[in-house]
Design a protein around this motif. Structure first.
Motif, PDB file in Angstrom:
ATOM      1  N   ALA A   1      30.331  27.440  42.785  1.00  0.00           N
ATOM      2  CA  ALA A   1      31.289  26.556  42.436  1.00  0.00           C
ATOM      3  C   ALA A   1      31.182  26.761  40.869  1.00  0.00           C
ATOM      4  N   TRP A   2      30.068  26.594  40.335  1.00  0.00           N
ATOM      5  CA  TRP A   2      29.828  26.811  38.960  1.00  0.00           C
ATOM      6  C   TRP A   2      30.309  28.239  38.497  1.00  0.00           C
ATOM      7  N   GLY A   3      30.107  29.096  39.232  1.00  0.00           N
ATOM      8  CA  GLY A   3      30.180  30.858  38.636  1.00  0.00           C
ATOM      9  C   GLY A   3      31.810  30.784  38.844  1.00  0.00           C
ATOM     10  N   LEU A   4      32.594  30.185  39.987  1.00  0.00           N
ATOM     11  CA  LEU A   4      33.946  30.191  39.701  1.00  0.00           C
ATOM     12  C   LEU A   4      34.760  29.572  38.800  1.00  0.00           C
ATOM     13  N   ASN A   5      34.049  28.345  38.531  1.00  0.00           N
ATOM     14  CA  ASN A   5      34.717  27.666  37.221  1.00  0.00           C
ATOM     15  C   ASN A   5      34.748  28.114  36.211  1.00  0.00           C
ATOM     16  N   GLU A   6      33.371  28.880  35.780  1.00  0.00           N
ATOM     17  CA  GLU A   6      33.117  29.703  34.576  1.00  0.00           C
ATOM     18  C   GLU A   6      34.135  30.758  34.282  1.00  0.00           C
ATOM     19  N   LYS A   7      34.087  31.241  35.442  1.00  0.00           N
ATOM     20  CA  LYS A   7      35.003  32.410  35.530  1.00  0.00           C
ATOM     21  C   LYS A   7      36.609  32.030  35.171  1.00  0.00           C
ATOM     22  N   LYS A   8      37.234  30.992  35.604  1.00  0.00           N
ATOM     23  CA  LYS A   8      38.194  30.396  35.213  1.00  0.00           C
ATOM     24  C   LYS A   8      38.462  30.015  33.815  1.00  0.00           C
TER      25      LYS A   8
END
Length: 249
Positions: free
Chosen positions: A177-184
């Motif tokens: 979840a953190w990785g996907l949010n960081e990508k956004k």
């Protein structure tokens, strides 16, 4: 007075939602009638006035694809996947759109575990992974309770080993979840929009030409200097091109 204000806000919100739905319906009708230019205009209008979503970007990508604007189709499919990595329709159509671009770049080989993790993370959205992480954490607490406060040996074993498993799932889900949010939030990937652009060795027209990219190619933006962006392509090559030649995903 307070009730009146709340009522008016609800009325405005309802009217706005209805207007947005009407605009989206008209866009879908135009697409069904193969009036792709009108559909694009209406989808873009809906995005500007009522916000974006993975499905909206997907529909917009389809309209651009049907209008043979493949770079813009790729951009919108990528944006759809950024908001919802599990949008399999967008992923399939993105692969189709990529067959129409000139540059066929062989990506640098990656460690199989890294590929597996990225593939698994992309099945679900960041919100879904976050929910899974929270549920797994509560199950971990339940496992701790069984291990510490029950007298049954089988239940203690279930609590101990089950707690370890769900704790690992909670950690993994929260990392995803953190990785996907960081990508956004970072938004450091872009699509080339110029028909042809020379990638140079330095952020200046006088720089040496290193290689040429064509419309629709995906790049990673590493840094910016003035009106120039340093980019890297999937085979590891990098260089500088005008920022105006690309559009951030």
């Amino acid at each position: 007075m307070k009730k009146i204000v709340i009522y008016l806000l609800c009325v405005v919100a309802g009217w706005t939602a209805a207007y947005g739905q009407e605009s989206l319906t008209k866009a879908n009708e135009a697409y069904a009638q193969e009036d792709y230019i009108k559909a694009i205009e209406l989808y873009e209008q809906t995005a500007r006035e009522h916000g974006v979503s993975s499905d909206l970007y997907y529909n917009l990508g389809n309209a651009y694809y049907k209008h043979n604007e493949f770079a813009k189709a790729i951009l919108n499919y990528e944006r759809a996947l950024l908001l919802n990595p599990g949008n399999e329709d967008a992923r399939f159509n993105l692969d189709m759109a990529n067959t129409h671009i000139v540059d066929k770049i062989d990506p640098v080989g990656r460690f199989f575990l890294s590929v597996w993790i990225d593939t698994m993370r992309s099945y679900l959205s960041s919100n879904t992974w976050a929910v899974i992480g929270i549920i797994a954490f509560f199950l971990f607490i339940g496992g701790c309770y069984l291990y510490l406060f029950t007298r049954s040996v089988p239940l203690k074993k279930i609590g101990f080993f089950g707690g370890i498993v769900v704790l690992l799932i909670a950690i993994m889900a929260n990392c995803f979840a953190w990785g996907l949010n960081e990508k956004k939030e970072i938004r450091n990937e872009a699509i080339v929009f110029d028909a042809t652009v020379s990638v140079k060795s330095s952020p200046a027209e006088s720089g040496t030409d290193l290689f040429v990219l064509h419309e629709g190619t995906k790049v990673v933006v590493l840094s910016k200097v003035g009106e120039w962006s340093e980019v890297k392509i999937s085979d590891g090559n990098r260089g500088w091109l005008p920022s105006a030649a690309i559009e951030i995903i």
